[in-house]
Design an enzyme around this catalytic site. Structure first.
Site, PDB file in Angstrom:
ATOM      1  N   LYS A  23       0.827  -1.209   0.000  1.00 23.47           N
ATOM      2  CA  LYS A  23       0.000   0.000   0.000  1.00 23.47           C
ATOM      3  C   LYS A  23       0.865   1.264   0.000  1.00 23.47           C
ATOM      4  CE  LYS A  23      -3.948  -2.323   2.138  1.00 23.47           C
ATOM      5  NZ  LYS A  23      -4.995  -2.250   3.182  1.00 23.47           N
ATOM      6  N   TYR A  54     -12.098  -2.210  -4.181  1.00 26.76           N
ATOM      7  CA  TYR A  54     -12.620  -2.374  -2.816  1.00 26.76           C
ATOM      8  C   TYR A  54     -14.151  -2.335  -2.769  1.00 26.76           C
ATOM      9  CZ  TYR A  54      -8.087  -2.295  -0.427  1.00 26.76           C
ATOM     10  OH  TYR A  54      -6.844  -2.619   0.051  1.00 26.76           O
ATOM     11  N   PHE A  95     -15.452   3.414   6.523  1.00 25.62           N
ATOM     12  CA  PHE A  95     -14.059   3.682   6.174  1.00 25.62           C
ATOM     13  C   PHE A  95     -13.803   3.682   4.669  1.00 25.62           C
ATOM     14  CE2 PHE A  95     -14.335  -0.939   7.006  1.00 25.62           C
ATOM     15  CZ  PHE A  95     -13.790  -1.455   5.840  1.00 25.62           C
ATOM     16  N   ARG A 107      -1.956 -14.516   4.113  1.00 24.15           N
ATOM     17  CA  ARG A 107      -2.716 -13.812   5.159  1.00 24.15           C
ATOM     18  C   ARG A 107      -2.052 -14.018   6.520  1.00 24.15           C
ATOM     19  NH1 ARG A 107      -7.105 -11.063   3.482  1.00 24.15           N
ATOM     20  NH2 ARG A 107      -7.510 -10.514   5.632  1.00 24.15           N
ATOM     21  N   THR A 133      -5.604  -7.326  10.309  1.00 25.01           N
ATOM     22  CA  THR A 133      -5.916  -6.028   9.703  1.00 25.01           C
ATOM     23  C   THR A 133      -5.473  -4.877  10.603  1.00 25.01           C
ATOM     24  OG1 THR A 133      -7.858  -7.103   8.730  1.00 25.01           O
ATOM     25  CG2 THR A 133      -7.795  -4.693   8.662  1.00 25.01           C
ATOM     26  N   ARG A 180       2.467  -6.754   8.884  1.00 21.13           N
ATOM     27  CA  ARG A 180       1.731  -5.622   9.449  1.00 21.13           C
ATOM     28  C   ARG A 180       2.260  -5.230  10.828  1.00 21.13           C
ATOM     29  NH1 ARG A 180      -4.262  -7.266   7.115  1.00 21.13           N
ATOM     30  NH2 ARG A 180      -4.249  -5.838   5.320  1.00 21.13           N
ATOM     31  N   ASN A 224      -2.208   0.016   6.720  1.00 14.27           N
ATOM     32  CA  ASN A 224      -1.685  -1.251   7.240  1.00 14.27           C
ATOM     33  C   ASN A 224      -0.760  -1.994   6.273  1.00 14.27           C
ATOM     34  OD1 ASN A 224      -3.646  -2.063   5.516  1.00 14.27           O
ATOM     35  ND2 ASN A 224      -4.859  -3.206   6.999  1.00 14.27           N
ATOM     36  N   HIS A 237      -1.973  -5.640   1.351  1.00 13.79           N
ATOM     37  CA  HIS A 237      -3.275  -6.245   1.080  1.00 13.79           C
ATOM     38  C   HIS A 237      -3.077  -7.709   0.724  1.00 13.79           C
ATOM     39  CE1 HIS A 237      -7.226  -6.986  -0.727  1.00 13.79           C
ATOM     40  NE2 HIS A 237      -6.563  -7.590  -1.696  1.00 13.79           N
ATOM     41  N   GLU A 261      -8.603 -10.654  -8.384  1.00 13.88           N
ATOM     42  CA  GLU A 261      -7.679  -9.551  -8.093  1.00 13.88           C
ATOM     43  C   GLU A 261      -6.427  -9.633  -8.971  1.00 13.88           C
ATOM     44  OE1 GLU A 261      -9.249  -8.788  -3.545  1.00 13.88           O
ATOM     45  OE2 GLU A 261      -7.183  -9.448  -3.817  1.00 13.88           O
TER      46      GLU A 261
HETATM   47  P1  IDP Z   1      -7.897  -7.037   5.171  1.00 17.61           P
HETATM   48  O1  IDP Z   1      -7.082  -6.039   4.373  1.00 17.61           O
HETATM   49  O2  IDP Z   1      -7.129  -7.561   6.351  1.00 17.61           O
HETATM   50  O3  IDP Z   1      -8.483  -8.128   4.323  1.00 17.61           O
HETATM   51  P2  IDP Z   1     -10.554  -5.852   5.224  1.00 17.61           P
HETATM   52  O4  IDP Z   1     -11.540  -6.030   6.342  1.00 17.61           O
HETATM   53  O5  IDP Z   1     -10.820  -6.566   3.940  1.00 17.61           O
HETATM   54  O6  IDP Z   1      -9.108  -6.220   5.817  1.00 17.61           O
HETATM   55  O7  IDP Z   1     -10.451  -4.290   4.946  1.00 17.61           O
HETATM   56  C1  IDP Z   1      -9.818  -3.791   3.787  1.00 17.61           C
HETATM   57  C2  IDP Z   1      -8.954  -2.622   4.173  1.00 17.61           C
HETATM   58  O8  IDP Z   1      -9.783  -1.547   4.606  1.00 17.61           O
HETATM   59  C3  IDP Z   1      -8.019  -2.866   5.366  1.00 17.61           C
HETATM   60  O9  IDP Z   1      -6.814  -3.516   4.996  1.00 17.61           O
HETATM   61  C4  IDP Z   1      -7.777  -1.460   5.859  1.00 17.61           C
HETATM   62  O10 IDP Z   1      -6.807  -0.773   5.053  1.00 17.61           O
HETATM   63  C5  IDP Z   1      -9.142  -0.821   5.639  1.00 17.61           C
HETATM   64  N1  IDP Z   1      -9.972  -0.907   6.854  1.00 17.61           N
HETATM   65  C6  IDP Z   1     -10.643  -1.997   7.312  1.00 17.61           C
HETATM   66  N2  IDP Z   1     -11.307  -1.712   8.452  1.00 17.61           N
HETATM   67  C7  IDP Z   1     -11.048  -0.416   8.702  1.00 17.61           C
HETATM   68  C8  IDP Z   1     -11.450   0.478   9.758  1.00 17.61           C
HETATM   69  O11 IDP Z   1     -12.178   0.110  10.688  1.00 17.61           O
HETATM   70  N3  IDP Z   1     -10.966   1.755   9.691  1.00 17.61           N
HETATM   71  C9  IDP Z   1     -10.161   2.190   8.681  1.00 17.61           C
HETATM   72  N4  IDP Z   1      -9.772   1.389   7.670  1.00 17.61           N
HETATM   73  C10 IDP Z   1     -10.201   0.099   7.683  1.00 17.61           C
HETATM   74 MG    MG Z   2      -9.936  -8.056   2.832  1.00 17.15          MG
END
Ligand code: IDP
Ligand code: MG
Length: 148
Positions: free
Chosen positions: A4, A44, A52, A80, A86, A97, A107, A110, A121
């Site tokens: 990212k 996304y 968010f 993962r 996350t 992370r 974070n 992805h 993807e």
């Molecule tokens: P992942 O990347 O671990 O699969 P997801 O739930 O798919 O997590 O969320 C996608 C991305 O959205 C996260 O990696 C993060 O950058 C962002 N994100 C997820 N939850 C939040 C939140 O509560 N606040 C801000 N950003 C979030």
């Molecule tokens: Mg995800």
């Protein structure tokens, strides 16, 4: 997988790819690019409507990212695990992370969440002729999934 914008900006891309390599993943394809707003919204789209979402799109378009195709047995789960939770506060020691994420949003990386989404993807970012094995052969769709 994606690296990212925050991690690219901070100069961590090389170290992250080194972690990927050291954990036994093969990198079948790799490119650096910057997402447009429409592309980030599309990538996304499962999160559209979440509080968010807009912030995530702004963040993901804020600078260059790396996209890569990783190969390993059980690649989705394995990546993962190496990526970590996350929320970096909940990420295990030794994960990407834990090391490189700055916040839940920023974070660092992805990862796809299923084989089916991984395939979608991969072809969001790459054409088939850009996905190449060590021998220089172009991968076929079934080759990419065969180890998952
Ligand atoms: P992942 O990347 O671990 O699969 P997801 O739930 O798919 O997590 O969320 C996608 C991305 O959205 C996260 O990696 C993060 O950058 C962002 N994100 C997820 N939850 C939040 C939140 O509560 N606040 C801000 N950003 C979030
Ligand atoms: Mg995800």
């Amino acid at each position: 997988m994606l690296i990212k914008p925050n991690a690219v900006k901070n100069g961590y891309a090389h170290e992250i790819f080194l972690m990927v390599h050291n954990h036994g993943f093969k990198i079948l394809a790799q490119k650096k690019l910057q997402l447009s707003e429409r592309e980030a919204q599309a990538f996304y789209r499962v999160h559209a409507g979440k509080p968010f979402f807009q912030g995530l799109v702004e963040f993901m378009t804020s600078g260059p990212i790396y996209a890569a195709v990783l190969e390993k047995d059980n690649a989705v789960t394995e990546w993962r695990t190496l990526m970590g939770a996350t929320d970096p506060a909940k990420a295990a020691e030794g994960t990407v992370r834990k090391k490189y994420a700055e916040s839940v949003q920023h974070n660092a990386v992805h990862g796809s969440d299923s084989d089916e989404n991984a395939l979608n993807e991969i072809f969001f970012f790459f054409s088939a002729r850009e996905i190449v094995n060590a021998g220089g052969d172009i991968y076929q769709l079934h080759d990419i999934l065969k180890n998952d």
